[in-house]
Design an enzyme around this catalytic site. Structure first.
Site, short mmCIF file in Angstrom:
data_model
loop_
_atom_site.label_atom_id
_atom_site.label_comp_id
_atom_site.label_asym_id
_atom_site.label_seq_id
_atom_site.Cartn_x
_atom_site.Cartn_y
_atom_site.Cartn_z
N ARG A 136 0.87 -1.18 0.00
CA ARG A 136 0.00 0.00 0.00
C ARG A 136 0.90 1.22 0.00
O ARG A 136 1.78 1.36 0.85
CB ARG A 136 -0.88 -0.02 1.26
CG ARG A 136 -1.71 1.24 1.50
CD ARG A 136 -2.86 1.33 0.52
NE ARG A 136 -3.98 2.12 1.02
CZ ARG A 136 -4.03 3.44 1.06
NH1 ARG A 136 -3.00 4.15 0.65
NH2 ARG A 136 -5.12 4.05 1.50
N ASP A 194 -4.35 8.36 -0.65
CA ASP A 194 -5.60 7.63 -0.76
C ASP A 194 -6.16 7.92 -2.15
O ASP A 194 -6.54 9.07 -2.45
CB ASP A 194 -6.57 8.10 0.32
CG ASP A 194 -7.49 7.00 0.83
OD1 ASP A 194 -7.35 5.86 0.35
OD2 ASP A 194 -8.33 7.28 1.69
N GLU A 215 -11.56 4.90 -5.12
CA GLU A 215 -11.86 3.47 -5.03
C GLU A 215 -12.37 2.91 -6.36
O GLU A 215 -13.24 3.50 -7.00
CB GLU A 215 -12.91 3.22 -3.95
CG GLU A 215 -12.47 3.53 -2.54
CD GLU A 215 -11.44 2.55 -2.04
OE1 GLU A 215 -11.65 1.33 -2.18
OE2 GLU A 215 -10.42 3.00 -1.50
N ARG A 253 -1.32 -5.50 4.59
CA ARG A 253 -0.48 -5.01 3.51
C ARG A 253 0.72 -4.28 4.10
O ARG A 253 0.64 -3.71 5.20
CB ARG A 253 -1.26 -4.06 2.61
CG ARG A 253 -2.42 -4.69 1.88
CD ARG A 253 -3.22 -3.68 1.09
NE ARG A 253 -3.82 -2.67 1.95
CZ ARG A 253 -4.69 -1.75 1.53
NH1 ARG A 253 -5.04 -1.71 0.24
NH2 ARG A 253 -5.21 -0.87 2.37
#
Length: 236
Positions: A111, A116, A119, A159
């Protein structure tokens, strides 16, 4: 008639053919040094030869010390997650393996730290705006290429959270993938629990601020919804 001399077979404590206590200490000290050096070399070779197949194989010591790992990116899941195939130092020139089924059994899920990305569609939920573009940008940077990761922590999905860097322009320019994602407006600064910034919090915030001013990517959307908001909405 009865001589007072000592027997010819007796030896004094300082006899030259008997090692003294100090000589014993010096001998053991040298042996300990040789063993320590030999053990250190053996451990170093072990680290240079050992390949971490999955995230579970990466020891906590490597994460706590932020030990750099080098290898290839075999898959990109979205704009902030990828699959990393580790090649240890002494296998640096091994070619990238052919991607096959069961990636989770021979690659490390990584990650990107600090960011961010929108999605992608999963679990029956629709994709966020620009999620495909974010995935494409990360893919163009690293997919199929040799990269260096610097582990910082593990997240709630096991992750490895890490910096991901690669070289371009004949290896002359080192590039941080997360910086590019922020600069192009294809990710926002992650501020949730366990956020990792690798000492770059101010730098990362300034990169994001510039993308906002220029209305790049997600910052040009009319109704921008952060990935955190999206996940919360679809979790309820």
């Amino acid at each position: 008639m009865f001589g007072g001399g000592t027997s010819g077979n007796s030896r004094s404590p300082s006899s030259p053919d008997q090692p003294s206590f100090l000589q014993h200490v010096q001998l053991y000290s040298k042996a300990a040094v040789y063993l320590g050096v030999g053990g250190g070399i053996a451990f170093g070779l072990y680290l240079m030869l050992r390949r971490y197949a999955t995230g579970a194989d990466v020891p906590e010591s490597a994460i706590k010390s932020h030990r750099k790992l080098r290898g290839y990116v075999l898959d990109v899941s979205d704009g902030d997650t990828l699959r990393f195939y580790h090649t240890p130092l002494l296998r640096w020139f091994d070619p990238a393996p052919e991607k096959k089924r069961g990636l989770s059994k021979y690659t490390i899920s990584v990650r990107l730290y600090a960011v961010d990305a929108p999605e992608v569609a999963h679990f029956g939920n629709p994709a966020q705006a620009l999620s495909a573009e974010a995935k494409d940008l990360l893919s163009r940077q690293v997919l199929g290429k040799r990269v260096t990761i610097r582990p910082l922590s593990r997240d709630q999905y096991s992750r490895v959270v890490a910096t991901v860097t690669y070289r371009r322009l004949f290896g002359l320019v080192k590039t941080n993938a997360a910086h590019v994602m922020l600069r192009e407006g294809m990710a926002s600064l992650y501020t949730g629990g366990g956020a990792q910034y690798d000492g770059e919090r101010e730098l990362l915030a300034s990169i994001e601020a510039q993308a906002k001013r220029q209305k790049r990517g997600i910052w040009g959307l009319k109704n921008y919804e952060s990935p955190a908001e999206y996940k919360k909405k679809h979790k309820d």
